[in-house]
Design an enzyme around this catalytic site. Structure first.
Site, short mmCIF file in Angstrom:
data_model
loop_
_atom_site.label_atom_id
_atom_site.label_comp_id
_atom_site.label_asym_id
_atom_site.label_seq_id
_atom_site.Cartn_x
_atom_site.Cartn_y
_atom_site.Cartn_z
N TYR A 52 0.86 -1.19 0.00
CA TYR A 52 0.00 0.00 0.00
C TYR A 52 0.89 1.23 0.00
O TYR A 52 1.90 1.26 0.71
CB TYR A 52 -0.88 0.01 1.26
CG TYR A 52 -1.64 1.31 1.44
CD1 TYR A 52 -2.93 1.45 0.94
CD2 TYR A 52 -1.05 2.39 2.11
CE1 TYR A 52 -3.62 2.64 1.08
CE2 TYR A 52 -1.73 3.59 2.25
CZ TYR A 52 -3.02 3.70 1.74
OH TYR A 52 -3.69 4.88 1.88
N GLU A 111 -3.41 7.58 -3.89
CA GLU A 111 -3.44 6.33 -3.14
C GLU A 111 -3.28 5.18 -4.12
O GLU A 111 -4.11 5.02 -5.03
CB GLU A 111 -4.76 6.17 -2.37
CG GLU A 111 -4.75 4.96 -1.47
CD GLU A 111 -6.05 4.82 -0.67
OE1 GLU A 111 -7.13 4.69 -1.29
OE2 GLU A 111 -5.97 4.85 0.56
#
Ligand code: GDP
Ligand code: MN
Length: 396
Positions: A118, A206
């Site tokens: 991530y 993101e």
């Protein structure tokens, strides 16, 4: 402003960030052509068909599917295009899928050596610095990771004067447990990603997941890019990426009239001048037992047109049971606002929800008199307490 995954990836690629390649399609036919083009470009023989909507969690909701042949690409595109995709971010009503991204399969068949990470870049408002947030726990719901295993989320803060330093990029690659070629690839990935974030004036990137392929490449498989509205004037090519169909129609309508509007789920609509007063008004609505149906700041120049535009947008919401107009007459005079409310009311015609108008400041008494004398279903108040009591009575 939010954009689609395919647009975000296009931007990332233009800054040298390695991505999972893909081509967007609006029909199953275009999807097949896209798949063939991708095969020619990348040699891939498997593809992923990815729903393009402004919301995450598409995989779990059935909006991301692997296709192992061209026929399969057609079938999966037919399934996904036109579907109403429900994810934890769309709300229960879901979102209609109008486009799919046909992407190369980068999780190579049969291989198990892939790893998902991530990574996001955003502004830490407390320190006024950008941070890179990253974790080995990619591909899953990051809120859940933050909740259950916060120690697995790392943060790297960037000095705005110096920019991202090479040692910081290396530290990130190290903390992700990488070595050899993947380590080098990750430092390049992070540097390019940060450069892109700054140059595009984004408020958030993101990338979940960032993928380490079995041959040690580092790729952005997903891309959530949020561009700062206030900087869009510098980037007309990004501004053109706006997809009105993905946005709330009442918010689009409000933007046309220069109103700051955010749709909420409650039953009391409100119209206020000034963002601070608008927030205080929402608190008052809650305290009196209602739930705000929206945030609406009409700005400094509340007049008949802005009041009318605001009222129309609020009245479009079937949940609204009452409307509270709370105006402080500083620059604008209360009698003008009251006149505006009365004119707007008459122009719109039939209004079935009660309107409470609280006017305070310059000519407040005169404003109240105009409302009281209008003979319309409008209640006037001067103090916030009175207004709150009226809301309470009506909501009950
Ligand atoms: P999201 O669910 O909206 O966050 O969409 P993502 O773009 O993150 O995709 C969801 C999931 O689909 C990823 O976590 C992957 O597990 C899977 N996925 C994405 N691309 C590929 C691919 O090329 N091959 C395979 N097999 N799976 C993929
Ligand atoms: Mn994702």
């Amino acid at each position: 402003m939010n954009i689609h995954e395919y647009q975000g990836k296009e931007i990332l690629k233009s800054f040298g960030v390695a991505i999972q390649e893909g081509i967007v399609a609006e029909t199953p036919n275009q999807a097949i052509l896209a798949a063939k083009d991708l095969q020619a470009q990348t040699g891939t023989s498997w593809w992923v068909v990815k729903a393009q909507i402004h919301a995450g969690g598409r995989g779990k909701g059935g909006g991301v599917k692997l296709a192992k042949s061209l026929d399969d690409v057609q079938a999966k595109s037919e399934d996904i295009l036109g579907m109403n995709l429900v994810t934890h971010q769309t709300g229960p009503q879901g979102k209609l899928v109008r486009k799919v991204l046909i992407a190369q399969d980068v999780y190579y068949p049969g291989e198990t050596e892939t790893d998902e990470y991530y990574m996001s870049v955003l502004l830490n408002r407390q320190t006024g610095r950008n941070i890179i947030m990253y974790s080995t726990e990619g591909g899953m719901d990051i809120e859940e990771v933050a909740d259950k295993t916060p120690e697995l989320i790392f943060k790297e803060e960037v000095d705005p004067g110096l920019g991202l330093q090479p040692f910081q990029a290396r530290k990130i690659a190290f903390n992700l447990g990488l070595s050899g070629n993947a380590f080098k690839e990750m430092t390049r990935f992070v540097s390019a990603l940060y450069k892109a974030y700054v140059a595009t004036d984004s408020s958030m990137f993101e990338i979940n997941p960032v993928l380490k392929t079995s041959d040690n490449k580092i790729l952005a498989v997903d891309a959530k890019v949020d561009l700062d509205d206030n900087a869009l004037f510098k980037h007309p090519d990004y501004a053109a990426m706006r997809d009105i169909e993905e946005e709330d129609p009442s918010e689009t309508e409000a933007a046309k009239s220069n109103l700051n509007f955010v749709k909420l789920d409650g039953n009391v609509g409100c119209m206020v001048n000034g963002a601070g007063l608008a927030m205080a008004t929402m608190d008052i609505i809650k305290l009196s037992g209602g739930e705000p149906a929206n945030f609406l700041d009409v700005g400094g120049g509340a007049n008949a047109e802005t009041v009318e535009a605001g009222l129309k947008i609020i009245l479009n919401d079937p949940n609204v049971k009452a409307i509270l107009i709370n105006i402080f007459g500083g620059i604008v005079r209360c009698d003008r606002v009251a006149q505006g409310v009365v004119e707007a009311y008459k122009k719109i015609g039939e209004i079935n929800v009660p309107i409470i108008v609280r006017l305070q400041g310059t000519n407040a008494e005169g404003g109240k008199k105009i409302i009281d004398d209008s003979g319309l279903k409008v209640f006037s108040a001067i103090t916030l307490k009175e207004a709150a009591d009226l809301v309470q009575e009506i909501v009950k």
